[in-house]
Design a protein around this motif. Structure first.
Motif, PDB file in Angstrom:
ATOM      1  N   ASP A 171      -9.668   1.759   1.810  1.00  0.00           N
ATOM      2  CA  ASP A 171      -8.515   1.934   3.450  1.00  0.00           C
ATOM      3  C   ASP A 171      -8.588   2.974   3.573  1.00  0.00           C
ATOM      4  O   ASP A 171      -7.769   3.593   2.748  1.00  0.00           O
ATOM      5  CB  ASP A 171      -7.696   0.903   2.971  1.00  0.00           C
ATOM      6  CG  ASP A 171      -6.700   0.676   4.207  1.00  0.00           C
ATOM      7  OD1 ASP A 171      -6.421   1.431   5.332  1.00  0.00           O
ATOM      8  OD2 ASP A 171      -5.970  -0.205   3.818  1.00  0.00           O
ATOM      9  N   ARG A 172      -9.012   3.630   4.596  1.00  0.00           N
ATOM     10  CA  ARG A 172      -8.349   4.905   5.657  1.00  0.00           C
ATOM     11  C   ARG A 172      -6.776   5.297   5.362  1.00  0.00           C
ATOM     12  O   ARG A 172      -6.160   6.646   5.081  1.00  0.00           O
ATOM     13  CB  ARG A 172      -9.080   5.066   6.861  1.00  0.00           C
ATOM     14  CG  ARG A 172     -10.839   4.923   6.913  1.00  0.00           C
ATOM     15  CD  ARG A 172     -11.384   5.493   8.581  1.00  0.00           C
ATOM     16  NE  ARG A 172     -12.377   5.383   8.568  1.00  0.00           N
ATOM     17  CZ  ARG A 172     -13.260   5.670   9.105  1.00  0.00           C
ATOM     18  NH1 ARG A 172     -12.762   5.823  10.858  1.00  0.00           N
ATOM     19  NH2 ARG A 172     -14.332   5.536   9.595  1.00  0.00           N
ATOM     20  N   ARG A 173      -6.555   4.372   5.497  1.00  0.00           N
ATOM     21  CA  ARG A 173      -4.673   4.177   5.214  1.00  0.00           C
ATOM     22  C   ARG A 173      -4.594   5.010   4.471  1.00  0.00           C
ATOM     23  O   ARG A 173      -3.210   5.185   4.407  1.00  0.00           O
ATOM     24  CB  ARG A 173      -4.349   3.221   5.864  1.00  0.00           C
ATOM     25  CG  ARG A 173      -4.413   2.867   7.797  1.00  0.00           C
ATOM     26  CD  ARG A 173      -3.742   1.373   8.084  1.00  0.00           C
ATOM     27  NE  ARG A 173      -4.297   0.621   7.032  1.00  0.00           N
ATOM     28  CZ  ARG A 173      -3.261  -0.769   6.839  1.00  0.00           C
ATOM     29  NH1 ARG A 173      -2.818  -0.943   7.619  1.00  0.00           N
ATOM     30  NH2 ARG A 173      -4.174  -1.611   6.395  1.00  0.00           N
ATOM     31  N   VAL A 174      -4.906   3.793   2.773  1.00  0.00           N
ATOM     32  CA  VAL A 174      -4.208   4.488   1.805  1.00  0.00           C
ATOM     33  C   VAL A 174      -4.768   5.976   1.756  1.00  0.00           C
ATOM     34  O   VAL A 174      -4.163   6.371   0.803  1.00  0.00           O
ATOM     35  CB  VAL A 174      -4.904   3.217   1.222  1.00  0.00           C
ATOM     36  CG1 VAL A 174      -4.868   3.815  -0.462  1.00  0.00           C
ATOM     37  CG2 VAL A 174      -4.027   1.837   1.649  1.00  0.00           C
ATOM     38  N   LEU A 175      -6.308   6.069   1.401  1.00  0.00           N
ATOM     39  CA  LEU A 175      -6.605   7.844   1.663  1.00  0.00           C
ATOM     40  C   LEU A 175      -5.547   8.552   2.668  1.00  0.00           C
ATOM     41  O   LEU A 175      -5.567   9.162   1.437  1.00  0.00           O
ATOM     42  CB  LEU A 175      -7.939   7.746   1.755  1.00  0.00           C
ATOM     43  CG  LEU A 175      -8.492   8.602   2.178  1.00  0.00           C
ATOM     44  CD1 LEU A 175      -8.821   8.789   0.158  1.00  0.00           C
ATOM     45  CD2 LEU A 175     -10.033   8.656   2.028  1.00  0.00           C
ATOM     46  N   ALA A 176      -5.412   8.455   3.516  1.00  0.00           N
ATOM     47  CA  ALA A 176      -3.967   9.565   4.067  1.00  0.00           C
ATOM     48  C   ALA A 176      -3.162   9.404   3.334  1.00  0.00           C
ATOM     49  O   ALA A 176      -2.962  10.585   3.323  1.00  0.00           O
ATOM     50  CB  ALA A 176      -3.977   8.903   5.697  1.00  0.00           C
ATOM     51  N   ALA A 177      -2.331   7.768   3.284  1.00  0.00           N
ATOM     52  CA  ALA A 177      -1.150   7.800   2.837  1.00  0.00           C
ATOM     53  C   ALA A 177      -0.849   8.799   1.019  1.00  0.00           C
ATOM     54  O   ALA A 177      -0.238   9.412   1.191  1.00  0.00           O
ATOM     55  CB  ALA A 177      -0.598   6.718   2.854  1.00  0.00           C
ATOM     56  N   VAL A 178      -2.790   8.355   0.364  1.00  0.00           N
ATOM     57  CA  VAL A 178      -2.426   9.155  -0.843  1.00  0.00           C
ATOM     58  C   VAL A 178      -2.370  10.678  -0.716  1.00  0.00           C
ATOM     59  O   VAL A 178      -2.314  11.901  -2.026  1.00  0.00           O
ATOM     60  CB  VAL A 178      -3.571   8.294  -2.025  1.00  0.00           C
ATOM     61  CG1 VAL A 178      -4.160   9.504  -3.260  1.00  0.00           C
ATOM     62  CG2 VAL A 178      -3.282   6.872  -2.154  1.00  0.00           C
TER      63      VAL A 178
END
Length: 407
Positions: free
Chosen positions: A198-205
């Motif tokens: 998930d791109r949103r998860v990757l951005a947050a991490v």
């Protein structure tokens, strides 16, 4: 019941002290083992990197163990690793013992949190978790300054302090911690990293990683950055670390309330921007003790507010997968700590002891840009009509879940 929670918290206090106290004893380690201060700083890098990489692996390998066995084994390995660090005759041996201590810490912290929830009724689990994980925060306020003060004559005394804390928790839990429910099946490594698709998860991490690189690039070498103010005096450095620790506790407390009132995005943007300004000002603030004290009070307040908002952002993306997402946040955090040690060492080499905090300023601004471009502004609902022509019931979205901070 309360005593057992406090014993679990004593273990996390020991882990937190071991993770962060190195910043106050780098000069003594470097002098004793005949290496440079940047080289001594790799103690932090090795510990944090080993923690981040070993946590999911050890969780998988110990799936069938009882929770009590996991906790006691973890504290045994952690305590033994620190005892060997205190006895290390040379630099290479010291780094090897930091890996062993990190393995114990990586196994202990998540299992201590799980044990806390098993010891109390469902309605008290939040407070139980706050008690156990609070040991990590209190370590910044008490353990780090105390360890730095003890290490002013001999850094090995600091390691023995951590040994004593770990041994005390081990002995207490061995006697009092019994009859825990069986552990749940561990999550496979493949499933643990699946949310990264998930791109949103990757951005947050990624944001978590970048921010903690920025924060620890300076924190690991705080003694170096503030030497003009402290004059190399361990007592003054201990005072700075004490103020920093108290500000960390306040930042964690205020950050949770700010997220509830202002939203995650606002806290992340304000905190990372403010931290960038503080890092940029440090070359001037560090010239005097009052200026260094201002830095020690403001930066952790901002940093720990951000550290509360980061996991809250991740877990709110997919509440059903919150445990997995929080574990990813924890791994990113420790990878950031590991990279911070290396980045600080390189920055000192390239920019010098006065100007290297500017690297942290740039990284904090990068974290701000990541937040601004990968999060959405909260939407304001439109006006509610005063009359309706249908009887179709409306529904109200569930509020965002309150998520405990993962350390």
């Amino acid at each position: 019941m309360r005593l057992r929670l406090l014993l679990l918290a004593l273990g996390t206090f020991a882990v937190g002290t071991d993770t962060m106290v190195t910043a106050g004893i780098l000069g003594q380690v470097a002098h004793d083992l005949h290496v440079s201060v940047p080289a001594a700083g790799q103690m932090v890098t090795v510990f944090a990197l080993a923690y981040a990489l070993l946590a999911p692996v050890l969780a998988t390998l110990t799936t069938r163990w009882s929770r009590r066995r996991q906790l006691l084994t973890a504290l045994t390995v952690f305590t033994a690793g620190n005892a060997l660090s205190a006895l290390a005759p040379d630099y290479a041996t010291l780094l090897a013992t930091r890996v062993l201590a990190a393995a114990g810490a990586a196994l202990y912290t998540p299992n201590a949190s799980a044990a806390a929830t098993a010891l109390v009724p469902a309605e008290r689990r939040g407070r139980a978790l706050a008690t156990v994980l609070g040991g990590m925060t209190v370590a910044t306020a008490l353990g780090v300054p105390l360890g730095t003060y003890l290490g002013r004559a001999d850094w090995r005394l600091t390691m023995w302090l951590v040994v004593a804390l770990g041994a005390g928790a081990l002995l207490g839990l061995a006697v009092l911690l019994r009859d825990l429910p069986a552990t749940a099946p561990a999550v496979a490594l493949r499933e643990r990293i699946a949310p990264l698709r998930d791109r949103r998860v990757l951005a947050a991490v990624t944001t978590t990683f970048v921010f903690f690189v920025a924060f620890n690039t300076v924190y690991v070498y705080l003694a170096t950055a503030t030497r003009p103010a402290t004059g190399g005096d361990a007592g003054r450095l201990s005072l700075l670390l004490l103020v920093s620790g108290l500000a960390s506790v306040a930042g964690s407390w205020l950050g949770g309330r700010a997220v509830d009132r202002l939203g995650t995005r606002a806290v992340l943007l304000a905190g990372s921007t403010g931290a960038a300004l503080a890092f940029a000002a440090l070359p001037w603030l560090a010239r005097t003790m009052p200026g260094a004290l201002v830095y020690a009070a403001v930066t952790p307040l901002l940093g720990w507010s951000v550290s509360v908002a980061l996991p809250h952002r991740l877990a709110s993306l997919a509440p059903a997968s919150a445990p997995l997402l929080l574990s990813l946040n924890s791994s990113a955090l420790y990878l950031g700590i590991a990279a911070g040690g290396g980045t600080g060492s390189a920055a000192i080499t390239l920019l010098g002891e006065r100007w290297f905090p500017l690297t942290s300023s740039v990284l904090a601004l990068l974290a701000t840009v990541l937040v601004a471009t990968t999060t959405r502004r909260p939407t304001t609902p439109g006006p509610t009509p005063t009359t309706t022509t249908t009887t179709t019931p409306t529904t109200t979205p569930d509020p965002a879940p309150r998520v405990p901070t993962a350390s």
